[in-house]
Design a protein around this motif. Sequence first.
Motif, PDB file in Angstrom:
ATOM      1  N   GLN A 282     -68.419 -69.314  -0.484  1.00  0.00           N
ATOM      2  CA  GLN A 282     -66.551 -69.065   1.171  1.00  0.00           C
ATOM      3  C   GLN A 282     -67.894 -69.105   2.560  1.00  0.00           C
ATOM      4  OE1 GLN A 282     -64.784 -66.370  -0.576  1.00  0.00           O
ATOM      5  NE2 GLN A 282     -64.162 -67.492  -2.128  1.00  0.00           N
ATOM      6  N   ARG A 285     -71.366 -68.726   2.044  1.00  0.00           N
ATOM      7  CA  ARG A 285     -71.816 -67.065   1.599  1.00  0.00           C
ATOM      8  C   ARG A 285     -71.713 -67.375  -0.228  1.00  0.00           C
ATOM      9  NH1 ARG A 285     -68.945 -65.164   5.622  1.00  0.00           N
ATOM     10  NH2 ARG A 285     -70.334 -64.159   7.684  1.00  0.00           N
ATOM     11  N   VAL A 287     -71.360 -67.210  -3.213  1.00  0.00           N
ATOM     12  CA  VAL A 287     -70.047 -66.532  -4.498  1.00  0.00           C
ATOM     13  C   VAL A 287     -69.815 -65.956  -5.329  1.00  0.00           C
ATOM     14  CG1 VAL A 287     -68.239 -65.650  -2.643  1.00  0.00           C
ATOM     15  CG2 VAL A 287     -67.884 -67.718  -3.858  1.00  0.00           C
ATOM     16  N   ASP A 320     -60.851 -67.176  -7.831  1.00  0.00           N
ATOM     17  CA  ASP A 320     -61.914 -68.462  -9.149  1.00  0.00           C
ATOM     18  C   ASP A 320     -61.409 -68.707  -9.795  1.00  0.00           C
ATOM     19  OD1 ASP A 320     -62.462 -66.177  -9.386  1.00  0.00           O
ATOM     20  OD2 ASP A 320     -64.229 -65.745  -8.333  1.00  0.00           O
ATOM     21  N   PRO A 398     -65.863 -59.404  -2.373  1.00  0.00           N
ATOM     22  CA  PRO A 398     -67.494 -58.785  -2.599  1.00  0.00           C
ATOM     23  C   PRO A 398     -67.635 -57.536  -2.097  1.00  0.00           C
ATOM     24  CG  PRO A 398     -67.259 -61.280  -1.066  1.00  0.00           C
ATOM     25  CD  PRO A 398     -65.649 -60.780  -1.700  1.00  0.00           C
ATOM     26  N   GLY A 402     -69.705 -59.155   2.771  1.00  0.00           N
ATOM     27  CA  GLY A 402     -70.222 -59.761   2.562  1.00  0.00           C
ATOM     28  C   GLY A 402     -69.327 -60.491   2.529  1.00  0.00           C
ATOM     29  N   THR A 404     -65.940 -60.055   3.901  1.00  0.00           N
ATOM     30  CA  THR A 404     -64.746 -60.039   4.302  1.00  0.00           C
ATOM     31  C   THR A 404     -64.545 -59.147   4.954  1.00  0.00           C
ATOM     32  OG1 THR A 404     -64.152 -59.953   1.159  1.00  0.00           O
ATOM     33  CG2 THR A 404     -62.939 -58.471   2.687  1.00  0.00           C
TER      34      THR A 404
END
Length: 505
Positions: A282, A285, A287, A320, A398, A402, A404
Motif C-alpha cells: 500500500q 509499504r 502490508v 484485505d 499497521p 507505518g 496510517t
Amino acid sequence: MIDRPQPCAEHARLPVPAGLGRGFVLASVFVCAACGLVYELELVAVASVLVGDSVTQASVVLSVMVFAMGIGSLLAKRLRCHAAAGFGYVEALLALVGGGSAMALYASFAWLGGARVVLVLISFTIGVLIGAEMPLLMTLIQRIRQQDAGGALADLFAADYVGALVGGLTFPFLLLPLAGELTGGLLTGVVNALAGGIVVQWLFRHDLEGRARWRLLAANVCVLLLLIAGSAFVGPFERAARHAVYGGDVRVAVHTAHQELVLTGGADRHRWPEDGELRLFQDGRPVLRGRQAHAVRRALVRPAMTGGPHQRVLIVGGGDGLALREVLRHRDVRKVTVVERDPGLVRLARRDPGLRALNSGALDDPRVRVVHDDPFDWLRDRGREAAVPFDVMVVALPAPGGGTGPKLYSEEFYAVAARALADEGRVALRAGEPGSHAREFWTVHATLRAAGLRPCVSAGGRGFLVARHARPAPPDCGLLADGSAPPRGDPRLPPSTLMHPRYRG
C-alpha cells in the motif's frame, strides 16, 4: 543595497489597448500562480507517499520553496531590462521542472533508492523560478501603463492569490481523480508553458529581436513537446518504475481514491514458490506477505477473541480480509462489522484469486457488514446513537508510523472506541516491537491508559496489545509470546492526542 538605475524601455508596443494588455498580464499571473501551487501540492503528496511522514515532507517542501523564492526575486533584478524574454524563459523552465517533478521523484525512488535529495533540489529550483516571476511581471505591467507601485502590487497579488486558490482546489478535486499525479503534473506544465509563452510571444513580441524571439519560441516548443511526450509515456514509465521497486512479478497495480495498491507474486498460493509468494503493498509499504499473513493476523486476533464474549466484533481497517478470516473461525460469532475507508482494497480482496484464497472469501460471509467510512468519524457518529456495543474490536492497522495517520492512534480515538465496547469488551491492536521501537510501543500503551483502557502485552505475539476497560487485568496480561515478562514501560511517556501527536505518520 541601492541599485543603479539601468536604461530600460519605458513603454511597451502592444497589439491591443493598454487596459486589455494589463488584463492579459493579470490573467497570466492568475494561471501561473495556480500552476505554482499545484507543483507545491504535488511535491508534498508524492513525497508523503514515497518518503512517508507527511508533516515533515510538507515542512521541507514549503520552507525550502519559500527560501528559494527570496533568492529568485533577487536574481530577477538582473533581468528587469529584458523582462519579457526573462519571463518567457522562466515560465518555460518552470513548466518543465514543475510538470515533471512527480515523475522525477518517482524515478529517483525507483532507480536511485531514495527521493529526499531530489525533493530538496526540485523544491529549491521551483521556488527560485516562482520567486523570479513577480519582479518580472511588475516590470512588464508597469511598462504597459505606469502607476504607483502600491496599486500595481495590489493588482498582481490579487491575481496571484486568487490563482493560488483555484490551483489549490483543482489539484485534489480535479487533477488527482481524473489524471493522477504524474499526468496531472505534466498537464499543469503544459498550461504553464502556454500561459507564459502566449504573453511573451504575442503581447510583448515587439520587445524581442528576431533571433531572440525564435530562440524563445524554440525553447517553448521543446518544453511543450517534452511534456506532451511524457504524458503519452506515463503508463510504460509507471510499469517500469514498479518493476524496479517491486521486482518483475507485479501482477496487479491499481490507484484507488486513497492509495496505490500493488500485488506481486502468484495468484494461486498452492503454486508458491513457483509463481512467487503473494505480497500486498500500500503506497509502496509492504502490508501483507503470503506465508506470514495468517500467523500475524492470528497473533493479533486470537488473544482478544479468547478472552471473553465475542458474538459481536468490529474490525477497524482489515480490508484485505485476513483478520476477518481469523475472527470468523470462531463459530459463535454472530455479526462482524468491517470499517474500511478504501473500497478499492475490499474490491481487490474479493476479486483477486490469490488474495481471496488467503482470506477464504471471508468478506462475502453473510455475517459480515462492510462500511466504507473513516473509522474515527464512524465510531463517533455511532456513539451518539443507542447502538448495541461490541464484544471485541480488532484494529487491523499497521503499527504507528507505518503509513496510517496518527489520528487512529490518538487518545481521542481510543476513548471513542471504548464507548463502543461492552463492559467486558476488548481491543486488540498492533503497537510495534517493544524492543526495536520501544518508544512507539509504550506510547501506545500510555495512550490506551489515558483513554480509560487497561492494556497488556498480548500473549499472541510480540508487538501486540490487548486492552479492556480499566478493571482487573486479563489473566494473560503482561506476558509476551514466550511467557516471559515484558520490559517496563516508561511511565513518563505522555499519550498521543489529536493536538499533540507523538507519532510521525
